[in-house]
Design a protein around this motif. Structure first.
Motif, PDB file in Angstrom:
ATOM      1  N   PHE A   1      -8.015   1.481  10.732  1.00 42.87           N
ATOM      2  CA  PHE A   1      -7.778   1.171   9.325  1.00 42.87           C
ATOM      3  C   PHE A   1      -8.256   2.286   8.411  1.00 42.87           C
ATOM      4  O   PHE A   1      -9.221   2.976   8.705  1.00 42.87           O
ATOM      5  N   SER A   2      -7.570   2.396   7.274  1.00 47.03           N
ATOM      6  CA  SER A   2      -7.992   3.257   6.169  1.00 47.03           C
ATOM      7  C   SER A   2      -8.394   2.366   5.008  1.00 47.03           C
ATOM      8  O   SER A   2      -7.864   1.263   4.854  1.00 47.03           O
ATOM      9  N   ASN A   3      -9.304   2.850   4.180  1.00 47.01           N
ATOM     10  CA  ASN A   3      -9.685   2.189   2.941  1.00 47.01           C
ATOM     11  C   ASN A   3      -9.723   3.263   1.864  1.00 47.01           C
ATOM     12  O   ASN A   3     -10.379   4.285   2.033  1.00 47.01           O
ATOM     13  N   THR A   4      -8.996   3.031   0.784  1.00 45.79           N
ATOM     14  CA  THR A   4      -8.886   4.016  -0.289  1.00 45.79           C
ATOM     15  C   THR A   4      -9.632   3.534  -1.517  1.00 45.79           C
ATOM     16  O   THR A   4      -9.411   2.414  -1.981  1.00 45.79           O
ATOM     17  N   LEU A   5     -10.493   4.384  -2.044  1.00 42.39           N
ATOM     18  CA  LEU A   5     -11.205   4.115  -3.286  1.00 42.39           C
ATOM     19  C   LEU A   5     -10.661   5.074  -4.339  1.00 42.39           C
ATOM     20  O   LEU A   5     -10.907   6.281  -4.274  1.00 42.39           O
ATOM     21  N   ARG A   6      -9.908   4.555  -5.279  1.00 40.30           N
ATOM     22  CA  ARG A   6      -9.293   5.392  -6.305  1.00 40.30           C
ATOM     23  C   ARG A   6     -10.322   5.777  -7.370  1.00 40.30           C
ATOM     24  O   ARG A   6     -10.984   4.916  -7.932  1.00 40.30           O
ATOM     25  N   LEU A   7     -10.432   7.069  -7.623  1.00 41.81           N
ATOM     26  CA  LEU A   7     -11.340   7.577  -8.644  1.00 41.81           C
ATOM     27  C   LEU A   7     -10.616   7.791  -9.970  1.00 41.81           C
ATOM     28  O   LEU A   7     -11.201   7.636 -11.036  1.00 41.81           O
ATOM     29  N   SER A   8      -9.330   8.171  -9.887  1.00 42.31           N
ATOM     30  CA  SER A   8      -8.484   8.400 -11.054  1.00 42.31           C
ATOM     31  C   SER A   8      -7.042   8.411 -10.549  1.00 42.31           C
ATOM     32  O   SER A   8      -6.794   8.166  -9.369  1.00 42.31           O
ATOM     33  N   ASP A   9      -6.110   8.726 -11.432  1.00 39.92           N
ATOM     34  CA  ASP A   9      -4.714   8.819 -10.987  1.00 39.92           C
ATOM     35  C   ASP A   9      -4.515   9.953  -9.984  1.00 39.92           C
ATOM     36  O   ASP A   9      -3.637   9.886  -9.137  1.00 39.92           O
ATOM     37  N   ALA A  10      -5.322  10.992 -10.077  1.00 35.21           N
ATOM     38  CA  ALA A  10      -5.141  12.167  -9.225  1.00 35.21           C
ATOM     39  C   ALA A  10      -6.084  12.223  -8.034  1.00 35.21           C
ATOM     40  O   ALA A  10      -5.760  12.831  -7.016  1.00 35.21           O
TER      41      ALA A  10
ATOM     42  N   ALA B   1       0.865  -1.190   0.000  1.00 35.71           N
ATOM     43  CA  ALA B   1       0.000   0.000   0.000  1.00 35.71           C
ATOM     44  C   ALA B   1       0.894   1.230   0.000  1.00 35.71           C
ATOM     45  O   ALA B   1       2.082   1.148   0.312  1.00 35.71           O
ATOM     46  N   ILE B   2       0.338   2.354  -0.344  1.00 41.20           N
ATOM     47  CA  ILE B   2       1.095   3.604  -0.337  1.00 41.20           C
ATOM     48  C   ILE B   2       1.099   4.155   1.084  1.00 41.20           C
ATOM     49  O   ILE B   2       0.059   4.541   1.616  1.00 41.20           O
ATOM     50  N   ALA B   3       2.283   4.136   1.696  1.00 44.07           N
ATOM     51  CA  ALA B   3       2.428   4.678   3.045  1.00 44.07           C
ATOM     52  C   ALA B   3       2.302   6.197   2.980  1.00 44.07           C
ATOM     53  O   ALA B   3       2.634   6.827   1.969  1.00 44.07           O
ATOM     54  N   GLU B   4       1.798   6.783   4.065  1.00 48.36           N
ATOM     55  CA  GLU B   4       1.642   8.242   4.074  1.00 48.36           C
ATOM     56  C   GLU B   4       1.711   8.790   5.482  1.00 48.36           C
ATOM     57  O   GLU B   4       1.439   8.099   6.457  1.00 48.36           O
ATOM     58  N   ASN B   5       2.104  10.041   5.554  1.00 46.36           N
ATOM     59  CA  ASN B   5       2.000  10.847   6.761  1.00 46.36           C
ATOM     60  C   ASN B   5       1.175  12.064   6.379  1.00 46.36           C
ATOM     61  O   ASN B   5       1.312  12.589   5.280  1.00 46.36           O
ATOM     62  N   ARG B   6       0.316  12.505   7.288  1.00 47.63           N
ATOM     63  CA  ARG B   6      -0.476  13.692   6.999  1.00 47.63           C
ATOM     64  C   ARG B   6      -0.630  14.533   8.257  1.00 47.63           C
ATOM     65  O   ARG B   6      -0.655  14.020   9.363  1.00 47.63           O
TER      66      ARG B   6
ATOM     67  N   GLN C   1       0.372   2.720   7.114  1.00 50.80           N
ATOM     68  CA  GLN C   1       1.469   1.795   6.844  1.00 50.80           C
ATOM     69  C   GLN C   1       1.616   1.442   5.364  1.00 50.80           C
ATOM     70  O   GLN C   1       0.737   1.728   4.565  1.00 50.80           O
ATOM     71  N   GLU C   2       2.720   0.785   5.032  1.00 51.52           N
ATOM     72  CA  GLU C   2       3.060   0.449   3.654  1.00 51.52           C
ATOM     73  C   GLU C   2       2.458  -0.874   3.181  1.00 51.52           C
ATOM     74  O   GLU C   2       2.836  -1.393   2.137  1.00 51.52           O
ATOM     75  N   HIS C   3       1.505  -1.420   3.933  1.00 49.30           N
ATOM     76  CA  HIS C   3       0.843  -2.666   3.541  1.00 49.30           C
ATOM     77  C   HIS C   3      -0.630  -2.611   3.956  1.00 49.30           C
ATOM     78  O   HIS C   3      -1.013  -1.800   4.789  1.00 49.30           O
ATOM     79  N   SER C   4      -1.415  -3.472   3.335  1.00 51.92           N
ATOM     80  CA  SER C   4      -2.838  -3.595   3.680  1.00 51.92           C
ATOM     81  C   SER C   4      -3.167  -5.060   3.876  1.00 51.92           C
ATOM     82  O   SER C   4      -2.505  -5.946   3.331  1.00 51.92           O
ATOM     83  N   PHE C   5      -4.197  -5.305   4.649  1.00 49.60           N
ATOM     84  CA  PHE C   5      -4.776  -6.630   4.803  1.00 49.60           C
ATOM     85  C   PHE C   5      -6.085  -6.598   4.024  1.00 49.60           C
ATOM     86  O   PHE C   5      -7.089  -6.099   4.533  1.00 49.60           O
ATOM     87  N   GLY C   6      -6.047  -7.061   2.765  1.00 52.56           N
ATOM     88  CA  GLY C   6      -7.186  -6.835   1.885  1.00 52.56           C
ATOM     89  C   GLY C   6      -7.306  -5.328   1.696  1.00 52.56           C
ATOM     90  O   GLY C   6      -6.321  -4.656   1.392  1.00 52.56           O
ATOM     91  N   PRO C   7      -8.483  -4.738   1.928  1.00 56.24           N
ATOM     92  CA  PRO C   7      -8.637  -3.283   1.779  1.00 56.24           C
ATOM     93  C   PRO C   7      -8.255  -2.499   3.040  1.00 56.24           C
ATOM     94  O   PRO C   7      -8.314  -1.275   3.049  1.00 56.24           O
ATOM     95  N   LEU C   8      -7.879  -3.187   4.107  1.00 55.25           N
ATOM     96  CA  LEU C   8      -7.662  -2.542   5.403  1.00 55.25           C
ATOM     97  C   LEU C   8      -6.196  -2.167   5.588  1.00 55.25           C
ATOM     98  O   LEU C   8      -5.342  -3.022   5.827  1.00 55.25           O
ATOM     99  N   GLN C   9      -5.904  -0.871   5.504  1.00 53.07           N
ATOM    100  CA  GLN C   9      -4.545  -0.367   5.683  1.00 53.07           C
ATOM    101  C   GLN C   9      -4.377   0.106   7.125  1.00 53.07           C
ATOM    102  O   GLN C   9      -5.078   1.019   7.576  1.00 53.07           O
TER     103      GLN C   9
END
Length: 163
Positions: free
Chosen positions: A81-90, A26-31, A54-62
């Motif tokens: 957990f976070s779950n990301t739904l990608r709409l586009s590249d941006a 998964a894409i790790a991030e700090n915000r 974190q840099e990994h997910s368990f299924g959709p659960l990051q």
């Protein structure tokens, strides 16, 4: 909003709970986020919020860790957990569910010290490593305490991703 988070984990086209809990990158991030806090439909102050995913997910659960503090020294910290739904590249939609603990300081009484925080936000990637988002979150005890008024935050976040 917790219902929206858990529902989204089944309908995520990139990784669904239906397919299990396989560990995937998964894409790790700090915000860091800055927002206005609302209680009983009235703005009561502001908040600073820090989150790392974190840099990994368990299924959709990051796995996600967060802490926040209000201007009245109300502190909340949680793990979930976070779950990301990608709409586009941006663009993407972020949903989060984070059980945590709350110390009110001089802030409002939320009825207890265990608080669940759920969030939905829209994120825009400025570049491969930077993004911004606008989000709404709600925290409450989920009725485990007799008094459960809840608190909301509307915030803007600045995101550093690690690809």
């Amino acid at each position: 909003m917790a219902f929206a988070f858990w529902t989204s984990t089944f309908f995520n086209p990139d990784a669904s709970l239906i397919d299990g809990f396989s560990i995937t990158p998964a894409i790790a991030e700090n915000r860091i986020s800055f927002g206005n806090v609302w209680f009983q439909k009235e703005e009561i102050g502001s908040e600073v919020f820090f989150l790392t995913a974190q840099e990994h997910s368990f299924g959709p659960l990051q796995p996600t860790y967060a802490v926040s503090t209000t201007m009245k020294n109300g502190v909340w910290a949680g793990v979930g957990f976070s779950n990301t739904l990608r709409l586009s590249d941006a663009y993407q939609v972020n949903l989060r569910f984070l059980p945590g603990v709350y110390s009110r300081g001089k802030d409002v009484d939320l009825g207890g010290w265990i608080m669940f925080r759920s969030e939905i936000g829209l994120e825009y990637h400025i570049s491969d490593n930077w993004g911004v988002s606008v989000s709404f979150d709600h925290r409450s005890s989920g009725d485990i305490w007799p008094y459960n008024p809840g608190m909301e935050t509307i915030k803007i976040s600045f995101i550093k991703t690690f690809i």
